[in-house]
Design a protein around this motif. Structure first.
Motif, PDB file in Angstrom:
ATOM      1  N   ALA A 195     -16.559  -3.121   5.940  1.00 13.61           N
ATOM      2  CA  ALA A 195     -16.710  -2.227   4.856  1.00 13.61           C
ATOM      3  C   ALA A 195     -15.992  -2.950   3.614  1.00 13.61           C
ATOM      4  CB  ALA A 195     -16.470  -0.867   5.100  1.00 13.61           C
ATOM      5  N   THR A 196     -16.715  -2.314   2.118  1.00 10.70           N
ATOM      6  CA  THR A 196     -15.658  -2.627   1.253  1.00 10.70           C
ATOM      7  C   THR A 196     -14.466  -2.095   1.299  1.00 10.70           C
ATOM      8  OG1 THR A 196     -17.673  -2.846  -0.136  1.00 10.70           O
ATOM      9  CG2 THR A 196     -15.673  -2.511  -1.246  1.00 10.70           C
ATOM     10  N   PRO A 197     -13.327  -2.806   1.200  1.00 10.94           N
ATOM     11  CA  PRO A 197     -12.022  -2.196   1.431  1.00 10.94           C
ATOM     12  C   PRO A 197     -11.550  -1.218   0.391  1.00 10.94           C
ATOM     13  CG  PRO A 197     -11.779  -4.575   0.491  1.00 10.94           C
ATOM     14  CD  PRO A 197     -13.446  -4.120   0.887  1.00 10.94           C
ATOM     15  N   GLU A 198     -10.786  -0.259   0.907  1.00 13.02           N
ATOM     16  CA  GLU A 198     -10.186   0.576  -0.275  1.00 13.02           C
ATOM     17  C   GLU A 198      -8.864  -0.088  -0.433  1.00 13.02           C
ATOM     18  OE1 GLU A 198      -7.992   5.099  -0.203  1.00 13.02           O
ATOM     19  OE2 GLU A 198      -9.715   4.607   1.336  1.00 13.02           O
ATOM     20  N   LEU A 199      -8.544   0.016  -2.131  1.00 13.45           N
ATOM     21  CA  LEU A 199      -7.444  -0.644  -2.775  1.00 13.45           C
ATOM     22  C   LEU A 199      -6.474   0.447  -3.126  1.00 13.45           C
ATOM     23  CD1 LEU A 199      -9.181  -3.236  -4.676  1.00 13.45           C
ATOM     24  CD2 LEU A 199      -8.432  -3.347  -2.471  1.00 13.45           C
ATOM     25  N   TYR A 200      -5.408   0.101  -3.176  1.00 17.59           N
ATOM     26  CA  TYR A 200      -4.415   0.845  -3.710  1.00 17.59           C
ATOM     27  C   TYR A 200      -4.328   0.938  -4.974  1.00 17.59           C
ATOM     28  CZ  TYR A 200       0.380   1.961  -5.357  1.00 17.59           C
ATOM     29  OH  TYR A 200       1.474   2.643  -5.848  1.00 17.59           O
ATOM     30  N   LYS A 201      -3.935   2.282  -5.691  1.00 17.01           N
ATOM     31  CA  LYS A 201      -4.386   2.444  -6.985  1.00 17.01           C
ATOM     32  C   LYS A 201      -3.011   3.112  -7.682  1.00 17.01           C
ATOM     33  CE  LYS A 201      -9.587   3.171  -6.948  1.00 17.01           C
ATOM     34  NZ  LYS A 201     -10.446   4.044  -7.126  1.00 17.01           N
ATOM     35  N   GLY A 202      -2.423   2.222  -8.423  1.00 14.26           N
ATOM     36  CA  GLY A 202      -0.917   2.872  -8.831  1.00 14.26           C
ATOM     37  C   GLY A 202      -1.382   3.681 -10.164  1.00 14.26           C
ATOM     38  N   LYS A 203      -0.268   4.577 -10.269  1.00 13.30           N
ATOM     39  CA  LYS A 203      -0.251   5.094 -11.644  1.00 13.30           C
ATOM     40  C   LYS A 203       0.285   4.483 -12.879  1.00 13.30           C
ATOM     41  CE  LYS A 203       0.928   9.365  -9.035  1.00 13.30           C
ATOM     42  NZ  LYS A 203       1.620  10.358  -8.665  1.00 13.30           N
ATOM     43  N   ALA A 204       0.171   5.124 -13.957  1.00 13.26           N
ATOM     44  CA  ALA A 204       0.668   4.303 -15.149  1.00 13.26           C
ATOM     45  C   ALA A 204       2.206   4.369 -15.228  1.00 13.26           C
ATOM     46  CB  ALA A 204       0.197   5.065 -16.426  1.00 13.26           C
ATOM     47  N   GLY A 205       2.658   3.284 -15.796  1.00 11.16           N
ATOM     48  CA  GLY A 205       4.052   3.215 -16.205  1.00 11.16           C
ATOM     49  C   GLY A 205       4.734   2.319 -15.060  1.00 11.16           C
ATOM     50  N   ASN A 206       6.123   2.730 -14.732  1.00 12.75           N
ATOM     51  CA  ASN A 206       6.518   2.029 -13.648  1.00 12.75           C
ATOM     52  C   ASN A 206       6.806   2.576 -12.361  1.00 12.75           C
ATOM     53  OD1 ASN A 206       7.040  -0.253 -15.096  1.00 12.75           O
ATOM     54  ND2 ASN A 206       8.822  -0.061 -16.241  1.00 12.75           N
ATOM     55  N   LYS A 207       7.586   2.139 -11.331  1.00 15.09           N
ATOM     56  CA  LYS A 207       7.861   2.854 -10.062  1.00 15.09           C
ATOM     57  C   LYS A 207       9.011   2.052  -9.615  1.00 15.09           C
ATOM     58  CE  LYS A 207       4.792   0.264  -7.188  1.00 15.09           C
ATOM     59  NZ  LYS A 207       3.556   0.279  -6.208  1.00 15.09           N
ATOM     60  N   THR A 208      10.010   2.931  -8.678  1.00 19.97           N
ATOM     61  CA  THR A 208      10.982   2.281  -8.240  1.00 19.97           C
ATOM     62  C   THR A 208      10.879   2.274  -6.711  1.00 19.97           C
ATOM     63  OG1 THR A 208      12.585   2.574 -10.143  1.00 19.97           O
ATOM     64  CG2 THR A 208      13.694   2.320  -7.990  1.00 19.97           C
ATOM     65  N   LEU A 209      10.846   1.389  -5.911  1.00 17.01           N
ATOM     66  CA  LEU A 209      10.522   1.498  -4.580  1.00 17.01           C
ATOM     67  C   LEU A 209      12.102   0.883  -3.835  1.00 17.01           C
ATOM     68  CD1 LEU A 209       7.253  -0.364  -4.107  1.00 17.01           C
ATOM     69  CD2 LEU A 209       7.775   2.086  -4.362  1.00 17.01           C
ATOM     70  N   THR A 210      12.511   1.680  -2.698  1.00 22.80           N
ATOM     71  CA  THR A 210      13.940   1.718  -2.256  1.00 22.80           C
ATOM     72  C   THR A 210      13.284   0.958  -0.850  1.00 22.80           C
ATOM     73  OG1 THR A 210      14.830   3.492  -3.300  1.00 22.80           O
ATOM     74  CG2 THR A 210      15.902   2.736  -1.478  1.00 22.80           C
ATOM     75  N   TYR A 211      14.041  -0.041  -0.299  1.00 22.44           N
ATOM     76  CA  TYR A 211      14.040  -0.587   0.888  1.00 22.44           C
ATOM     77  C   TYR A 211      15.433  -0.625   1.518  1.00 22.44           C
ATOM     78  CZ  TYR A 211       9.253  -2.125  -0.342  1.00 22.44           C
ATOM     79  OH  TYR A 211       7.926  -2.234  -0.671  1.00 22.44           O
ATOM     80  N   HIS A 212      15.225  -0.599   2.968  1.00 25.33           N
ATOM     81  CA  HIS A 212      16.616  -0.603   3.578  1.00 25.33           C
ATOM     82  C   HIS A 212      16.241  -1.492   4.955  1.00 25.33           C
ATOM     83  CE1 HIS A 212      20.238   0.876   5.476  1.00 25.33           C
ATOM     84  NE2 HIS A 212      19.735   0.945   6.522  1.00 25.33           N
ATOM     85  N   ALA A 213      17.409  -2.447   5.127  1.00 21.36           N
ATOM     86  CA  ALA A 213      17.054  -3.442   6.337  1.00 21.36           C
ATOM     87  C   ALA A 213      18.605  -3.585   6.788  1.00 21.36           C
ATOM     88  CB  ALA A 213      16.707  -4.742   5.600  1.00 21.36           C
ATOM     89  N   GLU A 214      18.570  -3.634   8.328  1.00 21.87           N
ATOM     90  CA  GLU A 214      19.786  -3.647   8.887  1.00 21.87           C
ATOM     91  C   GLU A 214      19.894  -5.207   9.720  1.00 21.87           C
ATOM     92  OE1 GLU A 214      20.480  -0.346  11.210  1.00 21.87           O
ATOM     93  OE2 GLU A 214      20.690   1.065   9.500  1.00 21.87           O
ATOM     94  N   ASN A 215      21.195  -5.677   9.728  1.00 25.40           N
ATOM     95  CA  ASN A 215      21.114  -6.848  10.542  1.00 25.40           C
ATOM     96  C   ASN A 215      20.226  -8.181  10.480  1.00 25.40           C
ATOM     97  OD1 ASN A 215      23.272  -7.726  12.420  1.00 25.40           O
ATOM     98  ND2 ASN A 215      22.445  -6.666  14.110  1.00 25.40           N
ATOM     99  N   VAL A 216      20.107  -8.397   9.070  1.00 27.57           N
ATOM    100  CA  VAL A 216      19.177  -9.338   8.846  1.00 27.57           C
ATOM    101  C   VAL A 216      20.079 -10.473   7.847  1.00 27.57           C
ATOM    102  CG1 VAL A 216      17.069  -8.255   8.869  1.00 27.57           C
ATOM    103  CG2 VAL A 216      18.613  -8.231   6.544  1.00 27.57           C
ATOM    104  N   PRO A 217      19.723 -11.785   7.765  1.00 36.09           N
ATOM    105  CA  PRO A 217      20.324 -12.468   7.049  1.00 36.09           C
ATOM    106  C   PRO A 217      19.629 -12.875   5.597  1.00 36.09           C
ATOM    107  CG  PRO A 217      18.735 -13.735   8.480  1.00 36.09           C
ATOM    108  CD  PRO A 217      18.553 -12.365   8.833  1.00 36.09           C
ATOM    109  N   ASP A 218      18.822 -12.333   5.419  1.00 34.98           N
ATOM    110  CA  ASP A 218      18.132 -12.282   4.005  1.00 34.98           C
ATOM    111  C   ASP A 218      17.217 -11.295   3.684  1.00 34.98           C
ATOM    112  OD1 ASP A 218      17.542 -13.803   1.708  1.00 34.98           O
ATOM    113  OD2 ASP A 218      16.276 -15.316   2.520  1.00 34.98           O
ATOM    114  N   PHE A 219      16.726 -11.215   2.309  1.00 34.41           N
ATOM    115  CA  PHE A 219      15.869 -10.250   1.858  1.00 34.41           C
ATOM    116  C   PHE A 219      14.907 -10.956   0.803  1.00 34.41           C
ATOM    117  CE2 PHE A 219      14.028  -6.735  -0.529  1.00 34.41           C
ATOM    118  CZ  PHE A 219      14.149  -5.735   0.100  1.00 34.41           C
ATOM    119  N   ALA A 220      13.694 -10.729   1.122  1.00 36.98           N
ATOM    120  CA  ALA A 220      12.692 -11.298   0.251  1.00 36.98           C
ATOM    121  C   ALA A 220      11.635 -10.085   0.058  1.00 36.98           C
ATOM    122  CB  ALA A 220      11.922 -12.587   0.919  1.00 36.98           C
TER     123      ALA A 220
END
Length: 524
Positions: free
Chosen positions: A239-264
């Motif tokens: 099917a035609t894929p559904e796409l993410y639709k963000g709002k206007a302006g900016n957003k801040t996303l928080t990520y947490h990772a444990e026991n890793v040698p890098d972050f990308a």
């Protein structure tokens, strides 16, 4: 990383261990706030690093990698290597430069002195002088602001066609281990060696971007949207894929990772998300995401299956996947590679791939969660211990699933696909063994003459070396040896002698002669 080999090469292809009780490693905890400016293609942020000295020595300074400076001018180690590589396809005249600026290092809140590296071309390394010695067992907090001008995408980090690849983007302590400091510069031929740590990263960017990153997304509304949309797309692939639709302006996303040698992290608008879960043999549930470009008749429709199959395969053969999520992000075309790995996420850059080749590249890059992330060997000194071991399992995965080998691709004779598994592998390895490969396997990455030699030796010659061991003991015993290695050295920094000791313990034999082959030139 998967390296793309030249067409001419493809056509040629068709015709004493230190005691565990004394082991130590440093630990780092990161808190990073970063904002993307997609008008200037830049990142502005600040970082706090809590550095714990677990070594038996007092430290008067800490080396930091500031790798965005590798892209700054033609005299850096990166550009010098590319210029001297006769097999590189990069047109360096068309590249937009990048750099890191705005650094103001503080230690425990006090401004400190920094010093450049003694090699004037190593401008992507900086020494942070501590105001007092950091004694064994002590911790200190190092902070700085930073501003990164991203380069155009040609190596691993940068921007292209509205997509952002934020890799090796933040100031990062070099590894200090029993052999001392490893403050090497960024290179194309030669990857990384990084301290394990925990990350809390806040990413601010325009709200219509989809982001894939190392770690677990803590922003629940965003995560739920990704899962809901991704599950629908995974269930209805025609099917035609559904796409993410963000709002206007900016957003801040928080990520947490444990026991890793890098972050990308990677960001792009209008991409298709797929989502599913994977249940491992222990009962552990892993979240699986793929992110790819919205284009007709894309073979990425089945990428969620490839990601799940690769994670399951490596978990069963080597040891269970230790992280809570695995993600695959489609990137822009890259002359340097077919993909690049980071903990919990990889970017795949193969153009117009077949399903078998795409599946194999995804498996390879996911496999680096074992051979790079969970088994944190020194990729700059012993590239084979990362790329070669991983390629051995990639070749097995492809052979078992498709009777396919990604080196041969469509040059493989059709009758090979009809062979039983063992005969298929013998035929493939016989062909691979006929390629002239004179350089020794175990040598520093920077010592290889060309990227083609680097790929042949570190990936293919090493997989041949391991296949010979498989022929001596059988696949099941080789898997058991890898499981012993994984169990003993997970989330540590194993050296070649540590792998050898684990294999000898599991197989019950002395492997001096076999591991000595790694240092020899010529055919195996």
């Amino acid at each position: 990383m998967v390296r793309l080999l030249s067409l001419s090469l493809l056509l040629t292809l068709t015709t004493t261990v230190f005691a565990q009780s004394a082991y130590w490693q440093q630990h780092v905890d990161y808190k990073i706030d970063v904002a993307l400016d997609d008008k200037s293609n830049s990142l502005k942020g600040n970082i706090n690093v809590v550095y714990k000295n677990n070594s038996p020595e007092s430290l008067d300074f800490i080396w930091f990698h500031i790798w965005p400076n590798a892209y700054k001018n033609d005299s850096t180690a990166l550009f010098q290597q590319l210029k001297n590589d006769s097999t590189s396809e990069e047109d360096l005249t068309k590249i937009t430069r990048g750099e890191i600026d705005g650094l103001n290092f503080k230690v425990d809140g006090k401004v400190v002195k920094t010093e450049p590296h003694s090699n004037p071309n190593y401008i992507d390394i900086i020494k942070v002088v501590l105001p007092k010695s950091l004694k064994p067992g002590q911790s200190t907090t190092i902070s700085t602001d930073f501003l990164v001008k991203l380069p155009s995408y040609f190596s691993r980090s940068g921007y292209a066609d509205g997509q952002y690849m934020a890799t090796q983007w933040y100031p990062k302590p070099a590894v200090f281990d029993k052999n001392g400091w490893h403050e090497f510069p960024y290179l194309s031929m030669g990857e990384y060696y990084s301290e394990y740590g925990n990350f809390k990263v806040n990413i601010t960017l325009p709200a219509d971007y989809v982001v894939g990153a190392t770690g677990i997304l803590q922003s629940k509304d965003e995560l739920n949207q990704y899962k809901t949309i991704g599950a629908k797309n995974a269930a209805n692939r025609t099917a035609t894929p559904e796409l993410y639709k963000g709002k206007a302006g900016n957003k801040t996303l928080t990520y947490h990772a444990e026991n890793v040698p890098d972050f990308a992290w990677f960001a792009e608008k209008g991409v298709v998300i797929q989502y599913d879960t994977l249940k491992l043999r222990s009962g552990k549930i892993v979240d699986v995401f793929t992110y790819y470009k919205n284009k007709p008749n894309t073979i990425w429709n089945n990428s969620i299956d490839y990601a799940k199959d690769g994670t399951r395969y490596y978990s069963e053969k080597i040891g269970e996947y230790d992280y809570p999520t695995v993600q695959v992000f489609e990137g822009p075309k890259n002359n340097s590679s077919g993909g690049m790995e980071y903990p919990m996420i990889t970017i795949i850059t193969v153009p117009d791939a077949s399903k078998e080749y795409l599946d194999g590249v995804i498996a390879h890059e996911i496999g680096h969660n074992w051979f790079m992330s969970m088994l944190g060997s020194n990729e700059r000194m012993h590239t084979w211990q990362d790329e070669g071991l991983n390629t051995y399992y990639q070749f097995r995965y492809e052979a078992e699933k498709y009777r396919y080998n990604s080196i041969f691709r469509d040059q493989m004779p059709p009758q090979m696909k009809k062979l039983p598994l063992d005969d298929f592998q013998k035929t493939a390895y016989r062909a691979l063994s006929s390629i002239p490969m004179e350089a020794a396997i175990d040598q520093p990455a920077a010592d290889f003459k060309t990227s083609e030699e680097y790929g042949l030796i570190s990936y293919i010659k090493t997989s041949i070396w391991l296949y010979e061991l498989e022929q001596m003991f059988g696949r099941d015993k080789i898997d058991a040896a890898f499981q012993e290695y994984f169990k003993t050295w997970k989330h540590k920094h194993p050296q070649p002698e540590d792998m050898k000791a684990a294999f000898e313990k599991s197989l019950g034999v002395n492997l001096d002669d076999f591991f000595a082959e790694l240092k020899k030139k010529g055919s195996l």
